[in-house]
Design a protein around this motif. Sequence first.
Motif, PDB file in Angstrom:
ATOM      1  N   THR A 113       0.822  -1.226   0.000  1.00 38.84           N
ATOM      2  CA  THR A 113       0.000   0.000   0.000  1.00 38.84           C
ATOM      3  C   THR A 113       0.853   1.273   0.000  1.00 38.84           C
ATOM      4  O   THR A 113       0.308   2.360   0.139  1.00 38.84           O
ATOM      5  N   GLY A 114       2.167   1.129  -0.173  1.00 38.39           N
ATOM      6  CA  GLY A 114       3.013   2.322  -0.220  1.00 38.39           C
ATOM      7  C   GLY A 114       3.780   2.565   1.058  1.00 38.39           C
ATOM      8  O   GLY A 114       4.164   3.704   1.337  1.00 38.39           O
ATOM      9  N   TRP A 115       3.997   1.511   1.861  1.00 35.09           N
ATOM     10  CA  TRP A 115       4.739   1.650   3.118  1.00 35.09           C
ATOM     11  C   TRP A 115       4.144   2.743   3.995  1.00 35.09           C
ATOM     12  O   TRP A 115       2.923   2.898   4.041  1.00 35.09           O
ATOM     13  N   GLU A 116       5.002   3.554   4.611  1.00 30.41           N
ATOM     14  CA  GLU A 116       4.511   4.611   5.512  1.00 30.41           C
ATOM     15  C   GLU A 116       3.906   5.786   4.752  1.00 30.41           C
ATOM     16  O   GLU A 116       3.208   6.627   5.335  1.00 30.41           O
ATOM     17  N   ASN A 117       4.153   5.847   3.450  1.00 34.34           N
ATOM     18  CA  ASN A 117       3.577   6.932   2.647  1.00 34.34           C
ATOM     19  C   ASN A 117       2.180   6.609   2.127  1.00 34.34           C
ATOM     20  O   ASN A 117       1.548   7.449   1.494  1.00 34.34           O
ATOM     21  N   GLY A 118       1.714   5.391   2.370  1.00 32.14           N
ATOM     22  CA  GLY A 118       0.388   4.998   1.919  1.00 32.14           C
ATOM     23  C   GLY A 118      -0.690   5.397   2.908  1.00 32.14           C
ATOM     24  O   GLY A 118      -0.430   6.109   3.888  1.00 32.14           O
ATOM     25  N   PRO A 119      -1.920   4.923   2.688  1.00 29.71           N
ATOM     26  CA  PRO A 119      -3.046   5.331   3.537  1.00 29.71           C
ATOM     27  C   PRO A 119      -2.968   4.818   4.970  1.00 29.71           C
ATOM     28  O   PRO A 119      -3.647   5.357   5.842  1.00 29.71           O
ATOM     29  N   LEU A 120      -2.147   3.806   5.229  1.00 36.83           N
ATOM     30  CA  LEU A 120      -2.085   3.243   6.583  1.00 36.83           C
ATOM     31  C   LEU A 120      -1.082   3.953   7.482  1.00 36.83           C
ATOM     32  O   LEU A 120      -1.216   3.932   8.709  1.00 36.83           O
ATOM     33  N   GLY A 121      -0.038   4.556   6.917  1.00 40.75           N
ATOM     34  CA  GLY A 121       1.014   5.157   7.745  1.00 40.75           C
ATOM     35  C   GLY A 121       1.915   4.087   8.345  1.00 40.75           C
ATOM     36  O   GLY A 121       2.021   2.976   7.828  1.00 40.75           O
ATOM     37  N   TYR A 122       2.534   4.412   9.465  1.00 40.58           N
ATOM     38  CA  TYR A 122       3.449   3.478  10.129  1.00 40.58           C
ATOM     39  C   TYR A 122       2.693   2.448  10.970  1.00 40.58           C
ATOM     40  O   TYR A 122       1.613   2.733  11.490  1.00 40.58           O
ATOM     41  N   PRO A 123       3.270   1.239  11.153  1.00 44.14           N
ATOM     42  CA  PRO A 123       2.670   0.263  12.070  1.00 44.14           C
ATOM     43  C   PRO A 123       2.777   0.748  13.506  1.00 44.14           C
ATOM     44  O   PRO A 123       3.750   1.398  13.882  1.00 44.14           O
ATOM     45  N   THR A 124       1.762   0.442  14.296  1.00 42.17           N
ATOM     46  CA  THR A 124       1.750   0.839  15.713  1.00 42.17           C
ATOM     47  C   THR A 124       1.750  -0.366  16.636  1.00 42.17           C
ATOM     48  O   THR A 124       1.784  -0.208  17.852  1.00 42.17           O
ATOM     49  N   THR A 125       1.673  -1.582  16.079  1.00 43.94           N
ATOM     50  CA  THR A 125       1.802  -2.809  16.876  1.00 43.94           C
ATOM     51  C   THR A 125       2.598  -3.812  16.071  1.00 43.94           C
ATOM     52  O   THR A 125       2.791  -3.659  14.851  1.00 43.94           O
ATOM     53  N   ASP A 126       3.054  -4.862  16.745  1.00 48.20           N
ATOM     54  CA  ASP A 126       3.575  -6.019  16.035  1.00 48.20           C
ATOM     55  C   ASP A 126       2.387  -6.834  15.525  1.00 48.20           C
ATOM     56  O   ASP A 126       1.229  -6.515  15.800  1.00 48.20           O
ATOM     57  N   GLU A 127       2.681  -7.887  14.790  1.00 52.12           N
ATOM     58  CA  GLU A 127       1.623  -8.782  14.324  1.00 52.12           C
ATOM     59  C   GLU A 127       1.043  -9.541  15.511  1.00 52.12           C
ATOM     60  O   GLU A 127       1.775 -10.033  16.370  1.00 52.12           O
ATOM     61  N   VAL A 128      -0.293  -9.621  15.557  1.00 51.84           N
ATOM     62  CA  VAL A 128      -1.005 -10.306  16.639  1.00 51.84           C
ATOM     63  C   VAL A 128      -1.843 -11.409  16.024  1.00 51.84           C
ATOM     64  O   VAL A 128      -2.629 -11.166  15.098  1.00 51.84           O
ATOM     65  N   CYS A 129      -1.685 -12.642  16.516  1.00 54.30           N
ATOM     66  CA  CYS A 129      -2.433 -13.779  15.971  1.00 54.30           C
ATOM     67  C   CYS A 129      -3.390 -14.350  17.019  1.00 54.30           C
ATOM     68  O   CYS A 129      -3.518 -13.812  18.118  1.00 54.30           O
ATOM     69  N   GLY A 130      -4.058 -15.435  16.669  1.00 49.68           N
ATOM     70  CA  GLY A 130      -5.002 -16.057  17.588  1.00 49.68           C
ATOM     71  C   GLY A 130      -6.427 -15.603  17.406  1.00 49.68           C
ATOM     72  O   GLY A 130      -7.284 -15.847  18.257  1.00 49.68           O
ATOM     73  N   LEU A 131      -6.734 -14.926  16.268  1.00 50.83           N
ATOM     74  CA  LEU A 131      -8.106 -14.500  16.008  1.00 50.83           C
ATOM     75  C   LEU A 131      -8.927 -15.680  15.483  1.00 50.83           C
ATOM     76  O   LEU A 131      -8.426 -16.778  15.292  1.00 50.83           O
TER      77      LEU A 131
END
Length: 259
Positions: free
Chosen positions: A1-19
Amino acid sequence: TGWENGPLGYPTTDEVCGLRNGGCYQTYQDGSIHWTSATGAHATHGAIGERWASQNWEQGPLGYPTSDEIATGTGSYQMFEGGAIIWTANGSRTEAITMNSSGLTPTQQDYLRQALPAAVAESQQYGVPVSVALGQSILESGWGGSTLSSRYNNYFGIKCSTSSPYQSGCINMGSGEYLHSSYQIISSSFRTYGSRTDSFLDHGYFLTHNSRYGGAFAHTDDPDRFIREVARAGYATDPNYTQKVINLMNAYNLYQYDI
């Protein structure tokens, strides 16, 4: 999606599983990405992401996203396991459409699950009511069971008398037509498509690029009137075509999917 320049911006958590269903997610400054082995990884953000969150994310009726956000001429939409969320630029309106499988056979559920995103795309691009597109496709293709639809992705019986940017070719096949009030099997040349979505988009293209169907688009908020105008303009030779489509829209409450 364009890394930090895309619509999401920077990640704010690590990956979370178990959903649910072994899913994982990661949040970003302006959205999130959810993944399962069945649906793949898809980003949600903005008004569509907020609407999905308001329905309890993957635990809600829509389930996980199955596509990224798709832009159209009038806004954007995103598909989910159980339906779609549509954002319309005019008025910044966001609406969730949830597939209702009540009263449907497994075959019908599968068809509707696959046809709904294509009908939503057609509605967004060309303004054809979702209920009409679904009703016509069900009637013309026999819930996707016809040879023309299952082999060639033609769900509306559109012929090759003219061309369109969506078709991939033509195929000669026999089809039932009413000629002088008599039902006959005749050979016709039909358009073929690379995908179901191309067939639905071509249906919208066909209706909007033939002036005789122009009157129908004054009634996009009235699906019954819309299909009556389409049939009156000569879409099909079956004298009962209008009523057959309306019966399908009523029997399976296809109106609930209109945007």
